[in-house]
Design an enzyme around this catalytic site. Structure first.
Site, PDB file in Angstrom:
ATOM      1  N   GLU A 322       6.895  -2.310  -7.292  1.00  0.00           N
ATOM      2  CA  GLU A 322       7.363  -2.303  -5.896  1.00  0.00           C
ATOM      3  C   GLU A 322       8.690  -3.050  -5.750  1.00  0.00           C
ATOM      4  O   GLU A 322       8.851  -3.893  -4.864  1.00  0.00           O
ATOM      5  CB  GLU A 322       6.283  -2.889  -4.974  1.00  0.00           C
ATOM      6  CG  GLU A 322       4.989  -2.088  -5.054  1.00  0.00           C
ATOM      7  CD  GLU A 322       3.919  -2.491  -4.057  1.00  0.00           C
ATOM      8  OE1 GLU A 322       3.877  -3.665  -3.658  1.00  0.00           O
ATOM      9  OE2 GLU A 322       3.110  -1.614  -3.698  1.00  0.00           O
ATOM     10  N   ASP A 401      -4.837   1.238  -4.494  1.00  0.00           N
ATOM     11  CA  ASP A 401      -4.428   0.010  -3.821  1.00  0.00           C
ATOM     12  C   ASP A 401      -5.397  -0.348  -2.694  1.00  0.00           C
ATOM     13  O   ASP A 401      -5.056  -0.170  -1.521  1.00  0.00           O
ATOM     14  CB  ASP A 401      -2.997   0.199  -3.263  1.00  0.00           C
ATOM     15  CG  ASP A 401      -2.391  -1.105  -2.771  1.00  0.00           C
ATOM     16  OD1 ASP A 401      -3.029  -2.153  -2.948  1.00  0.00           O
ATOM     17  OD2 ASP A 401      -1.285  -1.056  -2.217  1.00  0.00           O
ATOM     18  N   GLU A 429      -6.334  -5.467   4.531  1.00  0.00           N
ATOM     19  CA  GLU A 429      -5.086  -4.708   4.704  1.00  0.00           C
ATOM     20  C   GLU A 429      -5.333  -3.252   5.120  1.00  0.00           C
ATOM     21  O   GLU A 429      -4.870  -2.812   6.170  1.00  0.00           O
ATOM     22  CB  GLU A 429      -4.277  -4.758   3.416  1.00  0.00           C
ATOM     23  CG  GLU A 429      -3.019  -3.904   3.482  1.00  0.00           C
ATOM     24  CD  GLU A 429      -2.235  -3.904   2.180  1.00  0.00           C
ATOM     25  OE1 GLU A 429      -2.610  -4.627   1.240  1.00  0.00           O
ATOM     26  OE2 GLU A 429      -1.233  -3.163   2.120  1.00  0.00           O
TER      27      GLU A 429
HETATM   28  C1  GCV Z   1       2.015  -8.363  -2.079  1.00  0.00           C
HETATM   29  C2  GCV Z   1       0.221  -3.453  -1.598  1.00  0.00           C
HETATM   30  C3  GCV Z   1       0.563  -4.231  -0.363  1.00  0.00           C
HETATM   31  C4  GCV Z   1       1.710  -5.181  -0.615  1.00  0.00           C
HETATM   32  C5  GCV Z   1       1.340  -6.090  -1.789  1.00  0.00           C
HETATM   33  C6  GCV Z   1       1.053  -5.212  -2.984  1.00  0.00           C
HETATM   34  C7  GCV Z   1       0.601  -6.021  -4.182  1.00  0.00           C
HETATM   35  O1  GCV Z   1       1.214  -2.547  -1.892  1.00  0.00           O
HETATM   36  O2  GCV Z   1       0.859  -3.358   0.679  1.00  0.00           O
HETATM   37  O3  GCV Z   1       1.938  -5.923   0.539  1.00  0.00           O
HETATM   38  O4  GCV Z   1       2.360  -7.000  -2.060  1.00  0.00           O
HETATM   39  O5  GCV Z   1       0.017  -4.319  -2.670  1.00  0.00           O
HETATM   40  O6  GCV Z   1      -0.600  -6.118  -4.364  1.00  0.00           O
HETATM   41  O7  GCV Z   1       1.433  -6.525  -4.893  1.00  0.00           O
END
Ligand code: GCV
Length: 720
Positions: A322, A401, A429
């Site tokens: 990411e 995820d 989330e």
């Molecule tokens: C901390 C997902 C979440 C992100 C998070 C990522 C991760 O994509 O939306 O906010 O980042 O996971 O676990 O690294």
């Protein structure tokens, strides 16, 4: 510390009696309530419970003076006083008379060599035992370590606070030995240094504000106490999307203040680090993990940390993920990156959690062979055995995820010569962000119990992550908690059941979900049977209800993935590089992940699991669309078509969400007003949101499929 000598048993009874009067006239559950005490409320005992405990000793004998034993004694004294109104006397190393004897097994053996638990205690285990010591009836709380003794105190207090049956806490018969299942029982916080928390729904950080560690760490200390009470032994303070500045000398100094308030509770602190730190903050012209200057930089940083924080736990690394920089910049592997840091930590006994959440978020969606779900296994399985022994690969429970339903990650069975830990998400989330009720323990239980059938033998995920299957030295569970400054920690009082449940499962994954929620409810709301029955029933249904109106049949959470991860937005997943595709079109829906015609993802599982998921006849309905692309008219095992299931489950789910409100209303007057009204408002809001979800997803599915609802609720049936 109190060191007075003696108080008679009569006084114990009398004071307890006084407490009863108090309990009858002003039960704690009707007092002002913020939820800040969570499950450590230690309310005044009711008369029946008080009767059970009145024969307990009125003295604590402390076998040692370590910081943790002092914490344990203080917790015991404080809680007993709060529940019974009675002050325990504390003596050191004395063995005269009836007493609660508190210490490590080593201390206990020095006191009486004939006392030993049925199985040797190792690590943080504890033993609660009624026994005669030098002729006096005593209650022993002995730990394999000082921390184990603290856990023993919390376990005893939990029994008393839940008013368990007399037999379970009878002084004359108590004999309970507990050993934590996993060595790693950690939480991660995704706190940014400016005080915001990524995917946090309980207010700003309890650790950081305005780029600094907060001056007042009262909440941090209270959090450490909560964590210790459920057996959590490590906490990563900052976001895995880490700011390099966290490793500067000045900041380490500040972090050491947090470590100071965590230490009395036996919770080690650790930090997330940015792999590019040697270059971005260290002034080198590279962060290549194979460059000796980079290795030296990490070695020096580790040394600086351990000088200030001798019990520092280690680092968590998110890299090549990411947008985070990683070893791929230099053509190096995750093993190269993990090992250079591990070697810097190794002399200090620190560990590196290297996250397996490494994937390309610019995948070409036109290519039907592309599949984000394959990324973790593809990246890490070939490196099995290449990681140092103080590296732990931290693997999200599912391959995408934290969706409302995913199969378990195949990587969990794909590392035989590498330590691993499973990462679970406590903060909701994708599961309603604490505005919807979603008790995740039933989901986690399914994950931990799932049998990977390694080499045709039983290999449940809980045994894989703990290191039992492949005889690894360490492993366990990591939960992304994200508590904040909200008085009730997570924003919603009921959401705290997830933090409690995570800790309990990390301690013992064989605990039933019903048992965990029963414990939590009694500790949090008291033991009124109507309250316990109502709350446990709602919590236990909540995951499936949430799933049924947000993401049925394994299609993923059909949420807006490009925005808030909360509102319905099924189209946002398609036709972009993030790879959370459902591949829904006018003909059908679902990802074909078979080896023969699809992405090949199923081939990453051990053979018996491959067979289960590859076969349309055997694939469970709830994961059908994760593994297969089928027409909307496809018949499920349930007898319904896919499209009718989508319609029905959304209507059922929304109805059940509405029923939660009705069930909750039965509790008016049975719990404190604050929490009653707060939770009622949340459930009413959820019921409305469930209708929004229902209509959005049903209309989307109707637009795509053109197939009307048999029950006439969605779209228009041209035949009628
Ligand atoms: C901390 C997902 C979440 C992100 C998070 C990522 C991760 O994509 O939306 O906010 O980042 O996971 O676990 O690294």
């Amino acid at each position: 510390m109190k060191t007075t000598s003696s108080t008679s048993a009569t006084l114990w009874v009398e004071v307890w009696g006084a407490a009863l009067v108090c309990a009858l006239t002003f039960p704690r559950s009707l007092a002002a309530e913020t939820g800040a005490d969570a499950w450590l409320r230690y309310s005044k005992l009711n008369p029946q419970a008080a009767e059970v405990y009145r024969r307990f000793p009125d003295k604590v004998v402390l076998l040692g003076d370590s910081l943790l034993l002092q914490t344990a004694e203080q917790e015991l004294s404080r809680a007993v006083e709060q529940m019974s109104g009675r002050a325990l006397q504390v003596e050191r190393n004395s063995s005269a008379g009836k007493a609660i004897v508190l210490g490590t097994m080593k201390d206990l053996r020095a006191l009486s060599s004939r006392l030993h638990p049925p199985h040797e205690l190792s690590g943080d285990g504890y033993w609660l035992k009624s026994a005669k010591i030098h002729g006096a009836e005593c209650l022993i709380i002995a730990g394999g370590t000082d921390r184990g003794a603290l856990y023993g105190v919390f376990a005893l207090l939990s029994k008393i606070a839940r008013a368990e049956s007399p037999a379970a806490v009878d002084l004359a018969t108590m004999d309970e030995e507990q050993q934590p299942y996993a060595a790693v029982r950690w939480v991660n916080q995704w706190d940014n240094l400016d005080g915001r928390i990524e995917r946090g729904y309980g207010g700003p950080s309890i650790f950081f504000a305005d780029g600094k560690v907060r001056s007042d760490l009262t909440r941090a200390s209270q959090y450490a106490r909560l964590l210790a009470s459920i057996g959590i032994n490590g906490c990563t303070l900052n976001n895995v999307n880490a700011a390099p500045g966290i490793l500067e000398d000045g900041f380490i100094e500040q972090v050491s203040r947090i470590a100071d308030v965590f230490r009395p509770w036996g919770v080690e602190v650790s930090l997330s680090v940015d792999l590019s730190s040697p270059k971005v903050m260290g002034g080198l012209d590279t962060f290549d993990p194979l460059d000796s200057r980079v290795a030296e930089w990490w070695r020096k940083r580790a040394g600086a940390i351990y000088r200030r924080i001798p019990d520092f736990g280690g680092f968590v690394v998110k890299a090549d993920s990411e947008g985070r920089l990683g070893p791929s910049t230099y053509g190096r592997t995750p093993a190269d990156a993990a090992n250079v840091i591990a070697r810097a930590l190794q002399p200090h006994h620190g560990v590196v959690f290297y996250r397996a959440f490494v994937y390309n978020h610019h995948l070409d969606w036109h290519d039907l062979k592309n599949d984000r779900a394959k990324a973790a296994y593809d990246n890490f399985h070939p490196l099995d055995g290449a990681f140092d022994d103080n590296v732990i690969i931290q693997i999200k429970n599912g391959p995408i995820d934290f969706q409302v339903r995913e199969p378990v990650s195949p990587l969990l069975a794909g590392l035989r010569r590498t330590n691993e830990a499973i990462e679970l998400q406590i903060t909701q989330e994708y599961t309603g962000q604490q505005r919807h009720l979603c008790f995740l323990v039933p989901m986690w239980k399914e994950v931990l119990d799932f049998d990977m059938r390694v080499d045709a033998h039983a290999a449940p995920v809980k045994d894989l992550v703990e290191g039992r299957v492949f005889r690894r030295p360490t492993g366990g569970l990591v939960g992304v908690a994200n508590v904040g400054m909200a008085a009730n920690w997570m924003g919603s009082p009921l959401a705290m059941a997830n933090l409690y449940g995570f800790g309990r499962l990390a301690w013992d994954p064989d605990l039933r979900g019903e048992k965990i929620i029963d414990e939590w409810t009694r500790l949090t709301f008291g033991s009124n049977p109507l309250v316990v029955k109502t709350i446990t029933a709602i919590e236990l249904r909540s995951w499936q209800v949430y799933e049924s109106y947000t993401g049925p049949l394994g299609a993923g959470t059909l949420t807006n993935i490009l925005g808030n991860h909360y509102d319905p937005g099924p189209e946002s997943s398609e036709e972009n590089g993030w790879g959370q595709w459902h591949r829904a079109d006018h003909q059908g829906i679902g990802m074909d992940r078979t080896v023969e015609t699809g992405t090949g993802y199923i081939g990453q599982y051990p053979p018996e699991v491959q067979k289960l998921y590859a076969s349309l006849a055997r694939c469970p309905d709830e994961l059908l669309l994760f593994f297969h692309h089928v027409p909307y008219s496809y018949g499920l095992h349930s007898g319904k078509t896919v499209i009718q299931h989508v319609y029905d489950s959304h209507y059922d789910g929304a109805d059940q969400a509405r029923d939660f409100t009705a069930q909750w209303k039965a509790l008016a007057g049975h719990i404190d007003d604050e929490r009653y009204r707060d939770i009622l408002a949340r459930l009413e809001y959820q019921a409305g949101e469930a209708v929004v979800w229902r209509d959005a997803i049903c209309n989307w599915a109707f637009r795509l499929s053109g197939i009307p609802d048999e029950k006439g609720r969605v779209g228009i049936d041209p035949a009628k």
